[in-house]
Scaffold this active site. Structure first.
Site, mmCIF file in Angstrom:
data_model
loop_
_atom_site.group_PDB
_atom_site.id
_atom_site.type_symbol
_atom_site.label_atom_id
_atom_site.label_comp_id
_atom_site.label_asym_id
_atom_site.label_seq_id
_atom_site.Cartn_x
_atom_site.Cartn_y
_atom_site.Cartn_z
ATOM 1 N N ASP A 11 61.759 43.698 -22.221
ATOM 2 C CA ASP A 11 60.621 43.023 -21.610
ATOM 3 C C ASP A 11 60.776 41.527 -21.853
ATOM 4 O OD1 ASP A 11 59.526 45.437 -20.857
ATOM 5 O OD2 ASP A 11 58.167 45.569 -22.568
ATOM 6 N N ASP A 130 53.427 52.757 -13.875
ATOM 7 C CA ASP A 130 52.741 52.659 -15.165
ATOM 8 C C ASP A 130 51.557 53.619 -15.155
ATOM 9 O OD1 ASP A 130 54.506 50.643 -15.815
ATOM 10 O OD2 ASP A 130 53.163 49.039 -15.161
#
Length: 258
Positions: A11, A130
Site C-alpha cells: 500500500d 473491498d
C-alpha cells in the site's frame, strides 16, 4: 492445474509503503523500491501496489515510482489507484506495469471495466473488491474509497452481485480484500471466500487476514483460491516467502518454484 501464487501487497501513500489494520491507522513501513526488490528476490510470484488515496483524492496513481519498479524487478506487478480512463491505463502500461487494478472507479462506472478489457485484454485487468461483513444482517457489502477512512462508504452492492457484475463486464481477475480481517493476522475469511469462489469463474485472489503459513494453505485447499495476497506478515518478517513456499509444497499445493 495452474500453480498458486504468493503476492505481497504494498500500500503506497505519499511515496512510501504503509500498512493499517482494517484499512485504518496506517503506519509507515519503508521505501517502495527497496521493498519491491526484496520481495522479488525472496521469491514472490508477483507484486501488487495500491496507491491507496488516489481515488479518494480524485487523482491517478503516482507514476514516478511505477517506472522505477519496472527497472529493478523481473516479476509481474499490478498497479492500482484512481485509474478512470484508457489514457490513465496506457501510461501505467507504458511505464512497465503488467496489470492494472480498478476498484472505486469501477463502482462509479462499471463500463470502465469493459472499456479497459476491450483495449488491453482481460488478462491485464484486475478488479479489486473491498468487502465488509455486517454482523447485524449477515450480509457482505462492497465498500468504496477505502484508502481514506474519512471518506469510506458502503455502496448499494452486495458482494456476490458485484462479483457477478464485474465478470460480465470483463474482469480478468478478482482480488477480494476482506476488510474485517485486514491486518488482524488471524486467518482469511474462508466462509466468504467459498461463497465468492462459487460464483467466480476468473482467478480469485484472497486478501486480508494472513498471519500464519497454515492460513495460506487453508485458503488454497479449502477455498480453492488461485493466489493469496498478504502485507503485514511479509512487511514485519513474520513469514519468509521461501519458507512459505516450501511449507505449501509439503502440503501438496502446486507452487511456482524459483
Amino acid at each position: 492445474m495452474l500453480a498458486k501464487r504468493i503476492i505481497p501487497c504494498l500500500d503506497v501513500r505519499d511515496g512510501q509503503v504503509v500498512k493499517g489494520v482494517q484499512f485504518r491507522n496506517h503506519e509507515i513501513i519503508g521505501d517502495i523500491v527497496p521493498l519491491a526488490q526484496h520481495y522479488a528476490q525472496e521469491g514472490a510470484d508477483e507484486l501488487v501496489f495500491y496507491d491507496i488515496t488516489a481515488s479518494s483524492d480524485g487523482r491517478t496513481v503516482d507514476k514516478s515510482w511505477v517506472e522505477r519498479i519496472a527497472q529493478v524487478i523481473d516479476i509481474p506487478f499490478c498497479v492500482a489507484g484512481g485509474i478512470k480512463t484508457i489514457e490513465d491505463a496506457e501510461k501505467l502500461f507504458a511505464f512497465g506495469a503488467d496489470k492494472i487494478s480498478i476498484n472505486s472507479p469501477a463502482l462509479a462506472d462499471p463500463t470502465l471495466i469493459s472499456r479497459l478489457a476491450d483495449r488491453f485484454g482481460v488478462q491485464a485487468i484486475v478488479v479489486g473488491i473491498d468487502s465488509w461483513f455486517e454482523q447485524e444482517t449477515g450480509k457482505y457489502w462492497v465498500n468504496q474509497y477505502t484508502g481514506d477512512e474519512t471518506r469510506t462508504r458502503q455502496t448499494h452492492w452486495q458482494l456476490l452481485d458485484w462479483v457477478k457484475e464485474v465478470q460480465q463486464c470483463g474482469a480478468g481477475e478478482i482480488v477480494l480484500n476482506m476488510m474485517n480481517q485486514d491486518g488482524l493476522r488471524n486467518g482469511y475469511d474462508l466462509a466468504q471466500l467459498k461463497l465468492v469462489r462459487g460464483v467466480c469463474r476468473v482467478p480469485l485472489i484472497a486478501s486480508g487476514g494472513a498471519g500464519k503459513m497454515v492460513h495460506f494453505r487453508d485458503a488454497f485447499i479449502e477455498a480453492k483460491v488461485d493466489g493469496a495476497l498478504a502485507a503485514s506478515v511479509f512487511h514485519k518478517q513474520i513469514i519468509e516467502i521461501g519458507e512459505l513456499k516450501s511449507y505449501l509444497v509439503k502440503s501438496a499445493i502446486e507452487i511456482r518454484s524459483e
